[in-house]
Enzyme design. Structure first.
Site, PDB file in Angstrom:
ATOM      1  N   ARG A  43       0.851  -1.248   0.078  1.00 46.92           N
ATOM      2  CA  ARG A  43      -0.038   0.004  -0.009  1.00 46.92           C
ATOM      3  C   ARG A  43       0.661   1.237   0.027  1.00 46.92           C
ATOM      4  NH1 ARG A  43      -5.581  -0.910   1.943  1.00 46.92           N
ATOM      5  NH2 ARG A  43      -5.584   1.471   2.255  1.00 46.92           N
ATOM      6  N   LYS A 142      -0.786 -20.046   4.910  1.00 48.12           N
ATOM      7  CA  LYS A 142      -1.566 -20.203   5.750  1.00 48.12           C
ATOM      8  C   LYS A 142      -1.756 -19.055   6.846  1.00 48.12           C
ATOM      9  CE  LYS A 142       0.043 -22.033   9.808  1.00 48.12           C
ATOM     10  NZ  LYS A 142       0.928 -21.224  10.380  1.00 48.12           N
ATOM     11  N   HIS A 172       4.786 -24.874   5.256  1.00 46.06           N
ATOM     12  CA  HIS A 172       6.394 -24.899   4.930  1.00 46.06           C
ATOM     13  C   HIS A 172       7.160 -26.078   5.762  1.00 46.06           C
ATOM     14  CE1 HIS A 172       6.470 -22.739   8.925  1.00 46.06           C
ATOM     15  NE2 HIS A 172       7.930 -23.223   8.923  1.00 46.06           N
ATOM     16  N   LYS A 176      10.672 -29.028   4.676  1.00 50.45           N
ATOM     17  CA  LYS A 176      11.821 -28.834   5.601  1.00 50.45           C
ATOM     18  C   LYS A 176      12.679 -30.242   5.142  1.00 50.45           C
ATOM     19  CE  LYS A 176      10.130 -26.837   9.671  1.00 50.45           C
ATOM     20  NZ  LYS A 176      11.379 -25.571   9.886  1.00 50.45           N
ATOM     21  N   GLU A 210       8.968 -24.784  20.654  1.00 48.12           N
ATOM     22  CA  GLU A 210       9.548 -23.287  20.365  1.00 48.12           C
ATOM     23  C   GLU A 210      10.022 -22.677  21.638  1.00 48.12           C
ATOM     24  OE1 GLU A 210       8.191 -21.065  16.589  1.00 48.12           O
ATOM     25  OE2 GLU A 210       6.281 -21.790  17.422  1.00 48.12           O
ATOM     26  N   ASP A 229      -2.687 -22.519  14.473  1.00 46.51           N
ATOM     27  CA  ASP A 229      -1.188 -22.098  13.977  1.00 46.51           C
ATOM     28  C   ASP A 229      -0.597 -23.238  13.765  1.00 46.51           C
ATOM     29  OD1 ASP A 229       0.437 -19.768  13.333  1.00 46.51           O
ATOM     30  OD2 ASP A 229       1.343 -20.460  15.330  1.00 46.51           O
ATOM     31  N   HIS A 234       0.935 -27.851  10.429  1.00 47.44           N
ATOM     32  CA  HIS A 234       2.109 -28.645  10.293  1.00 47.44           C
ATOM     33  C   HIS A 234       2.232 -29.900  11.230  1.00 47.44           C
ATOM     34  CE1 HIS A 234       3.290 -24.691   9.066  1.00 47.44           C
ATOM     35  NE2 HIS A 234       3.394 -23.903  10.325  1.00 47.44           N
ATOM     36  N   LYS A 334       4.707 -22.515  22.541  1.00 49.38           N
ATOM     37  CA  LYS A 334       5.539 -21.373  22.525  1.00 49.38           C
ATOM     38  C   LYS A 334       6.085 -21.252  23.778  1.00 49.38           C
ATOM     39  CE  LYS A 334       4.149 -19.324  18.425  1.00 49.38           C
ATOM     40  NZ  LYS A 334       5.103 -19.211  17.329  1.00 49.38           N
TER      41      LYS A 334
HETATM   42  C1  BG6 Z   1       4.619 -20.852  11.449  1.00 43.28           C
HETATM   43  C2  BG6 Z   1       3.723 -20.278  12.629  1.00 43.28           C
HETATM   44  O1  BG6 Z   1       3.482 -21.467  10.546  1.00 43.28           O
HETATM   45  O2  BG6 Z   1       5.426 -21.743  11.864  1.00 43.28           O
HETATM   46  C3  BG6 Z   1       4.686 -19.656  13.555  1.00 43.28           C
HETATM   47  O3  BG6 Z   1       2.915 -19.340  12.257  1.00 43.28           O
HETATM   48  C4  BG6 Z   1       5.658 -20.765  14.084  1.00 43.28           C
HETATM   49  O4  BG6 Z   1       4.024 -19.168  14.734  1.00 43.28           O
HETATM   50  C5  BG6 Z   1       6.578 -21.086  12.652  1.00 43.28           C
HETATM   51  O5  BG6 Z   1       6.742 -19.777  14.807  1.00 43.28           O
HETATM   52  C6  BG6 Z   1       7.447 -22.205  13.131  1.00 43.28           C
HETATM   53  O6  BG6 Z   1       8.061 -22.363  11.937  1.00 43.28           O
HETATM   54  P1  BG6 Z   1       9.720 -23.057  12.256  1.00 43.28           P
HETATM   55  O7  BG6 Z   1       9.960 -23.470  10.754  1.00 43.28           O
HETATM   56  O8  BG6 Z   1      10.497 -21.872  12.816  1.00 43.28           O
HETATM   57  O9  BG6 Z   1       9.557 -24.213  13.013  1.00 43.28           O
END
Ligand code: BG6
Length: 485
Positions: A43, A142, A172, A176, A210, A229, A234, A334
């Site tokens: 924007r 996502k 993603h 990996k 995490e 999330d 994942h 987290k």
């Molecule tokens: C993302 C989440 O999809 O994946 C995040 O939205 C998370 O909250 C992240 O931290 C973790 O990805 P990675 O590759 O760091 O394990």
């Protein structure tokens, strides 16, 4: 092969943090096709040069070898340009159309790294402006919706403008290297396949832990939570990769058909399993890596009385011949004690124990996703040394295959791999709409149960392994988590 890659959300966090560095790595590795142009959409009123400067400033923060030299960045920056757009304004799509018509390309990739609330508008406008041609591919980040109904609504709008083979839904985790290696281990080798079933496997644990908190994403995260999330996408994708049947070939639909069958076979929730097999937690103040950190409810953008979960642990089963009765445990959160992602496959104990083996030491295979990428096979052996092992007793040992050491640390990262797959039109590592819907269908009863449960998430101290109920849940089956062994 000339291509235009259009980043909607081109000044957003994901583009800075993940996509531009991944594209730069592909550029550096020489795997980005010649004749590419990358168009950031945002924007703000920026010139191409200002956009390049902004990206250069972000690259300054990149650590170590991944940071480009001045000359390298100058060559990469020549691909970058910028287009200002208000995504609600049809006239702005006309200008995008004109910009894309400036040159002949074989491919146009539309990458939607925006809030998902904008997906429908963007798809409709692209179609209305004739930007959904056969050479267009659309990439969706996502979260795709916040429940089954919103996910289906997005998929329906996308399907009106694009064929399913043009749609690349990103998870993603599938990009990996460890997940590629899991497919290789299972379907490129015969060793484990005869053992990969209920007769030999006692249980499976999937952990994605995490250390980080919600960082600058407090308000987004507060409306999302760990289940949406991390688990819906994942963790369930990892579960599919572990549990799926061997696909008949490597075509995208052959793989996705098998993953879908796993999702369809997941144990359905009942009031009892919802109460006993799901734990939600939220971090309170604590200490991570020796640093004091604040509680989730004190994070910027988070409601002071927020009921959002930052941790989920659950137990499920897969109702088919291969897996009936084998518990699968998933936990993610987290502000946990470590940044670790791994899958542990626990084999059954020997049927008759002649060695008086130490308890809880049956064979296991650990698939490490991060921080290291590798495989560990845990066995019991006759200890030769007089230290540690009782004479005649067995000691745990493990075979350790470290892929970083074996193949080098400079391997293709998840986003780099996935972006190259989009350019090649390879859908294997992307999620099909029916898979995604099935995953939402499975998590939705948990969301509904929580919405009606006044107790809210259980607190856990930042830097711990989550609420104690998590240990109690797995202990009821006679097992324990990795760090409790
Ligand atoms: C993302 C989440 O999809 O994946 C995040 O939205 C998370 O909250 C992240 O931290 C973790 O990805 P990675 O590759 O760091 O394990």
């Amino acid at each position: 092969m000339a291509f235009d890659l259009v980043f909607f959300g081109g000044t957003g966090d994901l583009v800075w943090r993940k996509l531009m560095p991944a594209l730069f790595q592909a550029f550096r590795h020489g795997s980005l096709p010649e004749g590419g142009r990358i168009i950031g959409i945002g924007r703000d009123a920026l010139s191409d040069a200002q956009y390049r400067e902004q990206i250069a400033a972000k690259f300054e923060q990149v650590e170590g070898e991944k940071r480009p030299s001045r000359e390298e960045f100058a060559r990469f920056a020549a691909l970058l340009c910028y287009q200002r757009m208000d995504l609600a304004q049809p006239a702005d799509y006309t200008r995008l159309q004109a910009r894309l018509a400036e040159r002949e390309t074989q491919q146009v990739l539309m990458y939607l790294a925006t809030a998902p609330t904008l997906f429908a508008t963007v798809c409709e406008q692209l179609a209305a402006h004739g930007l959904n041609t056969a050479k267009t591919r659309i990439v969706l980040e996502k979260p795709l919706g916040h429940d089954l109904a919103s996910n289906r609504a997005i998929n329906a709008v996308v399907a009106r403008a694009f064929g399913e083979r043009q749609v690349f839904r990103i998870d993603h985790y599938l990009g990996k290297p460890a997940v590629q290696n899991l497919f290789a281990l299972r379907f490129g080798n015969t060793l484990f396949e005869p053992l990969w079933r209920r007769e030999h496997i006692a249980h499976i644990q999937i952990t994605i832990a995490e250390e980080l908190g919600v960082e600058k994403r407090g308000s987004f995260y507060d409306g999302t939570g760990a289940l949406r999330d991390m688990v819906q996408n994942h963790a369930l994708q990892l579960l599919c990769a572990i549990a799926m049947e061997p696909p008949i070939n490597t075509h995208a639909d052959a793989i996705r058909d098998e993953k879908l069958k796993v999702l369809r076979a997941l144990q359905r929730w009942t009031p009892e399993t919802l109460a006993q097999h799901v734990v939600r937690g939220q971090y309170s103040a604590g200490s991570v890596d020796g640093q004091s950190v604040r509680a989730y409810r004190e994070e910027p953008g988070v409601r002071p009385d927020s009921p959002t979960e930052t941790f989920v642990a659950l137990r499920t089963e897969i109702h088919n011949w291969r897996w009936a009765g084998v518990p699968f445990y998933i936990r993610t959160g987290k502000r946990l004690a470590a940044r670790e992602a791994h899958i542990e496959v626990h084999f059954r104990a020997t049927p008759h124990d002649i060695f008086a083996a130490p308890p809880g030491q049956a064979n296991k295979l650990v698939i490490h996703l991060q921080p290291k990428d590798g495989l560990e096979l845990h066995l019991l052996a006759q200890g030769q040394s007089t230290r540690g092992a009782r004479p005649g007793g067995l000691s745990p040992v493990h075979l350790d295959l470290d892929f970083d050491k074996r193949f080098g640390r400079e391997r293709v990262g998840a986003y780099e791999r996935l972006l190259l797959d989009v350019l090649d039109g390879r859908l294997n590592l992307f999620v099909r709409s029916d898979e995604q819907e099935e995953a939402w269908r499975w998590v939705e009863p948990i969301l509904q149960h929580w919405a009606a449960d006044p107790l809210g998430p259980r607190p856990y101290a930042a830097g711990s392994w989550g609420p104690s109920a998590t240990s109690a849940m797995i202990a009821r089956d006679g097992f324990c988590w990795r760090e409790e062994n």
